[in-house]
Design an enzyme around this catalytic site. Structure first.
Site, PDB file in Angstrom:
ATOM      1  N   ASP A   9      48.359  37.649  39.543  1.00  0.00           N
ATOM      2  CA  ASP A   9      49.218  36.325  40.178  1.00  0.00           C
ATOM      3  C   ASP A   9      50.705  36.583  40.307  1.00  0.00           C
ATOM      4  O   ASP A   9      51.379  35.551  40.099  1.00  0.00           O
ATOM      5  CB  ASP A   9      48.812  35.182  39.272  1.00  0.00           C
ATOM      6  CG  ASP A   9      47.246  35.483  38.808  1.00  0.00           C
ATOM      7  OD1 ASP A   9      46.680  35.484  39.573  1.00  0.00           O
ATOM      8  OD2 ASP A   9      46.795  35.332  37.548  1.00  0.00           O
ATOM      9  N   LYS A  44      51.513  37.930  45.462  1.00  0.00           N
ATOM     10  CA  LYS A  44      51.286  39.285  46.328  1.00  0.00           C
ATOM     11  C   LYS A  44      50.688  38.627  47.875  1.00  0.00           C
ATOM     12  O   LYS A  44      50.948  39.266  48.879  1.00  0.00           O
ATOM     13  CB  LYS A  44      50.178  40.184  45.764  1.00  0.00           C
ATOM     14  CG  LYS A  44      50.929  40.981  44.684  1.00  0.00           C
ATOM     15  CD  LYS A  44      49.672  41.965  44.129  1.00  0.00           C
ATOM     16  CE  LYS A  44      48.781  41.296  43.675  1.00  0.00           C
ATOM     17  NZ  LYS A  44      48.619  40.352  42.416  1.00  0.00           N
ATOM     18  N   GLY A  84      42.839  36.267  43.961  1.00  0.00           N
ATOM     19  CA  GLY A  84      42.857  35.123  44.721  1.00  0.00           C
ATOM     20  C   GLY A  84      44.545  35.038  45.077  1.00  0.00           C
ATOM     21  O   GLY A  84      45.396  34.580  44.562  1.00  0.00           O
ATOM     22  N   HIS A  85      44.583  35.244  46.553  1.00  0.00           N
ATOM     23  CA  HIS A  85      45.907  35.256  46.979  1.00  0.00           C
ATOM     24  C   HIS A  85      45.991  34.133  47.768  1.00  0.00           C
ATOM     25  O   HIS A  85      45.411  33.803  48.787  1.00  0.00           O
ATOM     26  CB  HIS A  85      45.862  36.455  47.941  1.00  0.00           C
ATOM     27  CG  HIS A  85      45.994  37.939  46.976  1.00  0.00           C
ATOM     28  ND1 HIS A  85      45.681  39.162  47.696  1.00  0.00           N
ATOM     29  CD2 HIS A  85      46.054  38.220  45.779  1.00  0.00           C
ATOM     30  CE1 HIS A  85      45.704  40.078  46.636  1.00  0.00           C
ATOM     31  NE2 HIS A  85      45.955  39.295  45.410  1.00  0.00           N
ATOM     32  N   GLN A 120      45.459  41.959  41.767  1.00  0.00           N
ATOM     33  CA  GLN A 120      45.693  42.105  40.318  1.00  0.00           C
ATOM     34  C   GLN A 120      46.925  42.661  39.826  1.00  0.00           C
ATOM     35  O   GLN A 120      47.659  42.933  40.899  1.00  0.00           O
ATOM     36  CB  GLN A 120      44.453  42.780  39.339  1.00  0.00           C
ATOM     37  CG  GLN A 120      43.091  42.117  39.694  1.00  0.00           C
ATOM     38  CD  GLN A 120      42.356  42.240  40.705  1.00  0.00           C
ATOM     39  OE1 GLN A 120      42.223  43.432  40.989  1.00  0.00           O
ATOM     40  NE2 GLN A 120      41.874  41.369  41.319  1.00  0.00           N
TER      41      GLN A 120
HETATM   42  P1  IMP Z   1      37.548  41.095  36.016  1.00  0.00           P
HETATM   43  O1  IMP Z   1      38.696  41.737  37.121  1.00  0.00           O
HETATM   44  O2  IMP Z   1      37.048  39.733  36.580  1.00  0.00           O
HETATM   45  O3  IMP Z   1      36.743  41.990  35.479  1.00  0.00           O
HETATM   46  O4  IMP Z   1      38.469  40.484  34.873  1.00  0.00           O
HETATM   47  C1  IMP Z   1      39.208  41.541  33.737  1.00  0.00           C
HETATM   48  C2  IMP Z   1      40.527  40.711  33.526  1.00  0.00           C
HETATM   49  O5  IMP Z   1      41.434  40.880  34.670  1.00  0.00           O
HETATM   50  C3  IMP Z   1      40.545  39.376  33.107  1.00  0.00           C
HETATM   51  O6  IMP Z   1      41.563  39.298  32.012  1.00  0.00           O
HETATM   52  C4  IMP Z   1      41.154  38.495  34.371  1.00  0.00           C
HETATM   53  O7  IMP Z   1      41.389  37.450  33.960  1.00  0.00           O
HETATM   54  C5  IMP Z   1      41.986  39.588  34.888  1.00  0.00           C
HETATM   55  N1  IMP Z   1      41.935  39.498  36.294  1.00  0.00           N
HETATM   56  C6  IMP Z   1      41.160  39.854  37.389  1.00  0.00           C
HETATM   57  N2  IMP Z   1      41.608  39.317  38.459  1.00  0.00           N
HETATM   58  C7  IMP Z   1      42.764  38.922  38.345  1.00  0.00           C
HETATM   59  C8  IMP Z   1      43.751  38.457  39.230  1.00  0.00           C
HETATM   60  O8  IMP Z   1      43.540  38.303  40.475  1.00  0.00           O
HETATM   61  N3  IMP Z   1      44.631  37.755  38.671  1.00  0.00           N
HETATM   62  C9  IMP Z   1      45.025  37.755  37.500  1.00  0.00           C
HETATM   63  N4  IMP Z   1      44.171  38.328  36.589  1.00  0.00           N
HETATM   64  C10 IMP Z   1      42.981  38.737  37.051  1.00  0.00           C
END
Ligand code: IMP
Length: 429
Positions: A13, A16, A40-41, A224
């Site tokens: 977040d 990017k 979520g860009h 991420q």
């Molecule tokens: P997953 O990627 O859905 O398996 O989530 C694993 C961890 O990564 C969790 O703590 C999510 O909140 C975090 N996470 C996954 N995608 C994002 C993102 O795009 N932004 C921020 N945190 C993320």
């Protein structure tokens, strides 16, 4: 070097999407190489705000070819829904989108299994986005995954899906006591999605390598953040892919030497969604003010983000892991309201001063931040477009971050608008 790697330097977040979209004006190709619809860009397109999950953020630039690379895990139903959503917002998705045949598919049973597993973890839940990311990458590793190329041979896809779904349904029902996936209904939806995605399928790595060798500008868009990397993040509170620059080679099919310079994107403060240690997390009114001014809610899940101060130990770790040559600092304007701004320069763990980000997640959880206060500027930076528009204290804050992280800041972003950016000496390519 015609490639440029853009990755998050914190826990995701970082903004990017906005920076990719900004740089995509100058790019011929934008490539996603890891992650999936957990991203979520958020991008301002004209006077609208568009959130991309699987589509590369360059998709609103008709000039750029957008690639969903082999390292991405792709939810076919989600992709089709996203194409429809952005098309309704006036963004054309046609031959400008290429989907690699080797990208592994995220299927309905992955999401169902993830929901059941997170529920079973109880208080120890990771706080995932429930987008099926972990189970889809797990299937890839155990060689049970189904790849996007199969969507073009639906009979074969159906066979593989039925086999996998039967096994997952047994797990869901017998072990978790959860409802099974409705195989026939899901297959009908997937067949319709497959027909929509098939025209976009391609063997993308040779195209990306050709673009690089022809000197075209190729932007690798990370999702991420580095501290969510499956190997170097705060395991197990991480995502299931390589979010560092190392992910580019394996996730896009290009030699590491060809990927190009690495730009890290970091917020001027820190946020985190989901569980896991966060040494500089703030509480009370300061956290609330950051959350409110920064609109800190998940773009994918709508969850309120945990908010805190800039952590130079963490960003230095990310910068070293990926060889970041530059940082883009986002959301500087969120700090306009603060009299004093704490910056974490080191941790204290068991009475010892620690400058290096610990490998042990337990140590990160026990780390107490050592803060130095930077003076605030108490003036709006939102209209700044050149260095001279920034208050002296804001510039000093940026310089302090450069010194602490050992990486020059190439630009700062000062608002949601697409061009609310101050570039320092045009150091962005
Ligand atoms: P997953 O990627 O859905 O398996 O989530 C694993 C961890 O990564 C969790 O703590 C999510 O909140 C975090 N996470 C996954 N995608 C994002 C993102 O795009 N932004 C921020 N945190 C993320």
């Amino acid at each position: 070097m015609s490639g440029l790697v853009l990755i998050g330097a914190q826990w995701g977040d970082e903004g990017k999407g906005k920076i990719t979209n900004y740089l995509a004006e100058r790019a011929d190709m934008v490539v996603r190489f890891q992650g999936g619809a957990n991203a979520g860009h958020t991008v301002a397109v004209g006077d609208r705000t568009v959130v991309f999950h699987l589509l590369p953020s360059g998709i609103s630039r008709p000039r750029a070819t957008c690639v969903i690379g082999p390292g991405v895990v792709l939810d076919p139903l989600g992709l089709v829904a996203e194409i429809d959503t952005v098309s309704a917002q006036g963004i054309a998705v046609g031959r400008n989108l290429l989907v690699d045949v080797g990208a592994h598919l995220v299927l309905p049973y992955h999401k169902a299994v993830e929901a059941a597993e997170e529920a079973a973890r109880g208080a120890g839940a990771i706080g995932t986005t429930h987008r099926g990311i972990g189970p889809a990458y797990a299937d890839r590793c155990t060689r049970e995954g189904i790849r996007a190329g199969e969507l073009a041979r639906f009979d074969r896809f159906r066979e593989l899906f039925e086999q996998n779904a039967a096994r997952r349904n047994e797990l869901l029902v017998k072990f978790h006591g959860a409802p099974p996936v409705d195989v026939a209904a899901e297959l009908a939806r997937l067949e319709a999605a497959a027909a929509r995605i098939a025209p976009h399928l391609a063997d993308t790595p040779p195209l990306v390598r050709s673009a690089l060798s022809e000197g075209k500008k190729v932007l690798f868009e990370g999702a991420q953040g580095s501290l969510l990397d499956v190997a170097f993040g705060t395991y197990p509170f991480v995502t299931s892919s390589h979010t560092t620059a190392a992910g580019v080679a394996a996730g896009a099919g290009v030699p590491p030497s060809a990927a190009g310079d690495v730009v890290g994107v970091a917020k001027a403060y820190t946020t985190r969604v989901g569980a896991g240690p966060f040494p500089t997390e703030a509480e009370g009114p300061a956290a609330e003010l950051i959350r409110e001014r920064g609109a800190e809610r998940g773009a994918t899940t709508g969850r309120p983000r945990r908010c805190g101060w800039f952590d130079a130990v963490a960003v230095r770790h990310s910068a070293e892991l990926s060889g970041m040559g530059r940082i883009v600092l986002t959301k500087l304007d969120v700090l306009d309201a603060f009299e004093r701004i704490p910056v974490c320069v080191a941790y204290e763990i068991d009475g010892r001063r620690v400058e290096r980000f610990p490998r042990s997640t337990d140590d990160v959880a026990r780390a107490r931040p050592i803060f130095e206060d930077a003076p605030g500027w108490k003036r709006s930076t939102r209209d700044a477009r050149a260095t001279r528009d920034l208050p002296a204290a804001a510039l000093e804050y940026v310089r302090r971050i450069e010194r602490l992280c050992g990486v020059p800041v190439a630009a700062v972003s000062v608002g949601a608008a697409a061009h609310a950016i101050v570039e320092f000496q045009s150091t962005l390519p």
